[in-house]
Design a protein around this motif. Structure first.
Motif, PDB file in Angstrom:
ATOM      1  N   THR A 204      35.776 -64.882  50.277  1.00  0.00           N
ATOM      2  CA  THR A 204      36.762 -65.117  49.020  1.00  0.00           C
ATOM      3  C   THR A 204      36.763 -66.364  48.369  1.00  0.00           C
ATOM      4  OG1 THR A 204      38.298 -63.316  50.143  1.00  0.00           O
ATOM      5  CG2 THR A 204      39.309 -64.751  48.429  1.00  0.00           C
TER       6      THR A 204
ATOM      7  N   GLN B  91      34.329 -68.283  48.048  1.00  0.00           N
ATOM      8  CA  GLN B  91      33.026 -68.380  47.401  1.00  0.00           C
ATOM      9  C   GLN B  91      33.025 -67.658  46.350  1.00  0.00           C
ATOM     10  OE1 GLN B  91      29.903 -66.896  50.199  1.00  0.00           O
ATOM     11  NE2 GLN B  91      29.473 -68.765  51.184  1.00  0.00           N
ATOM     12  N   LYS B  92      33.580 -66.468  46.101  1.00  0.00           N
ATOM     13  CA  LYS B  92      33.673 -65.665  44.922  1.00  0.00           C
ATOM     14  C   LYS B  92      34.668 -66.654  43.958  1.00  0.00           C
ATOM     15  CE  LYS B  92      33.460 -61.011  46.703  1.00  0.00           C
ATOM     16  NZ  LYS B  92      34.237 -59.806  46.934  1.00  0.00           N
ATOM     17  N   ALA B  93      35.837 -67.323  44.240  1.00  0.00           N
ATOM     18  CA  ALA B  93      36.651 -68.011  43.664  1.00  0.00           C
ATOM     19  C   ALA B  93      35.869 -69.115  42.816  1.00  0.00           C
ATOM     20  CB  ALA B  93      37.802 -68.637  44.311  1.00  0.00           C
TER      21      ALA B  93
ATOM     22  N   ILE C 108      32.449 -69.274  42.509  1.00  0.00           N
ATOM     23  CA  ILE C 108      31.727 -68.625  41.409  1.00  0.00           C
ATOM     24  C   ILE C 108      32.090 -68.269  40.184  1.00  0.00           C
ATOM     25  CG2 ILE C 108      30.050 -66.542  40.893  1.00  0.00           C
ATOM     26  CD1 ILE C 108      29.395 -66.602  43.974  1.00  0.00           C
ATOM     27  N   SER C 109      33.499 -67.894  40.319  1.00  0.00           N
ATOM     28  CA  SER C 109      34.386 -67.379  39.172  1.00  0.00           C
ATOM     29  C   SER C 109      34.578 -68.584  38.156  1.00  0.00           C
ATOM     30  CB  SER C 109      35.521 -66.646  39.577  1.00  0.00           C
ATOM     31  OG  SER C 109      36.476 -66.338  38.709  1.00  0.00           O
ATOM     32  N   LEU C 110      35.251 -69.489  38.888  1.00  0.00           N
ATOM     33  CA  LEU C 110      35.448 -70.660  38.226  1.00  0.00           C
ATOM     34  C   LEU C 110      34.250 -71.415  37.450  1.00  0.00           C
ATOM     35  CD1 LEU C 110      37.861 -72.549  40.724  1.00  0.00           C
ATOM     36  CD2 LEU C 110      38.471 -71.578  38.251  1.00  0.00           C
TER      37      LEU C 110
ATOM     38  N   LYS D 234      31.633 -69.868  36.558  1.00  0.00           N
ATOM     39  CA  LYS D 234      31.270 -68.988  35.210  1.00  0.00           C
ATOM     40  C   LYS D 234      32.130 -69.320  34.175  1.00  0.00           C
ATOM     41  CE  LYS D 234      29.018 -65.089  37.638  1.00  0.00           C
ATOM     42  NZ  LYS D 234      29.302 -63.475  37.961  1.00  0.00           N
ATOM     43  N   GLU D 235      33.456 -69.320  34.592  1.00  0.00           N
ATOM     44  CA  GLU D 235      34.339 -69.569  33.557  1.00  0.00           C
ATOM     45  C   GLU D 235      34.185 -70.790  32.858  1.00  0.00           C
ATOM     46  OE1 GLU D 235      39.008 -70.377  33.320  1.00  0.00           O
ATOM     47  OE2 GLU D 235      38.629 -68.993  34.602  1.00  0.00           O
TER      48      GLU D 235
ATOM     49  N   SER E  72      31.275 -70.560  30.464  1.00  0.00           N
ATOM     50  CA  SER E  72      31.530 -69.779  29.494  1.00  0.00           C
ATOM     51  C   SER E  72      32.303 -70.609  28.273  1.00  0.00           C
ATOM     52  CB  SER E  72      32.439 -68.540  29.899  1.00  0.00           C
ATOM     53  OG  SER E  72      33.010 -67.821  28.573  1.00  0.00           O
TER      54      SER E  72
END
Length: 62
Positions: A42, A44-46, A48-50, A52-53, A56
């Motif tokens: 969880t 690691q996913k957070a 990665i999401s940050l 990517k954001e 972007s």
């Protein structure tokens, strides 16, 4: 006696967690490992999401 074998036993102060793993069942150990793994995934996913954001936002010039 010269050249004799001596036994040395190192004693470490046990912690609550080491006591738990020493005395718990296999099912309990698996549950703890699974919980730790799920938490790590969880997190690691957070991250990665940050990332990517942020990438972007940099790409869009914001």
């Amino acid at each position: 006696m010269k050249g004799g074998i001596t036994e040395s036993v190192e004693k470490y102060q046990s912690t609550t967690m080491s006591d738990f793993f020493r005395n718990c069942s296999v099912e309990e150990r698996r549950a703890v490992y699974r919980s730790a793994a799920n938490t790590a995934i969880t997190m690691q996913k957070a991250v990665i999401s940050l990332a990517k954001e942020k990438k972007s936002q940099e790409f869009n010039g914001n």
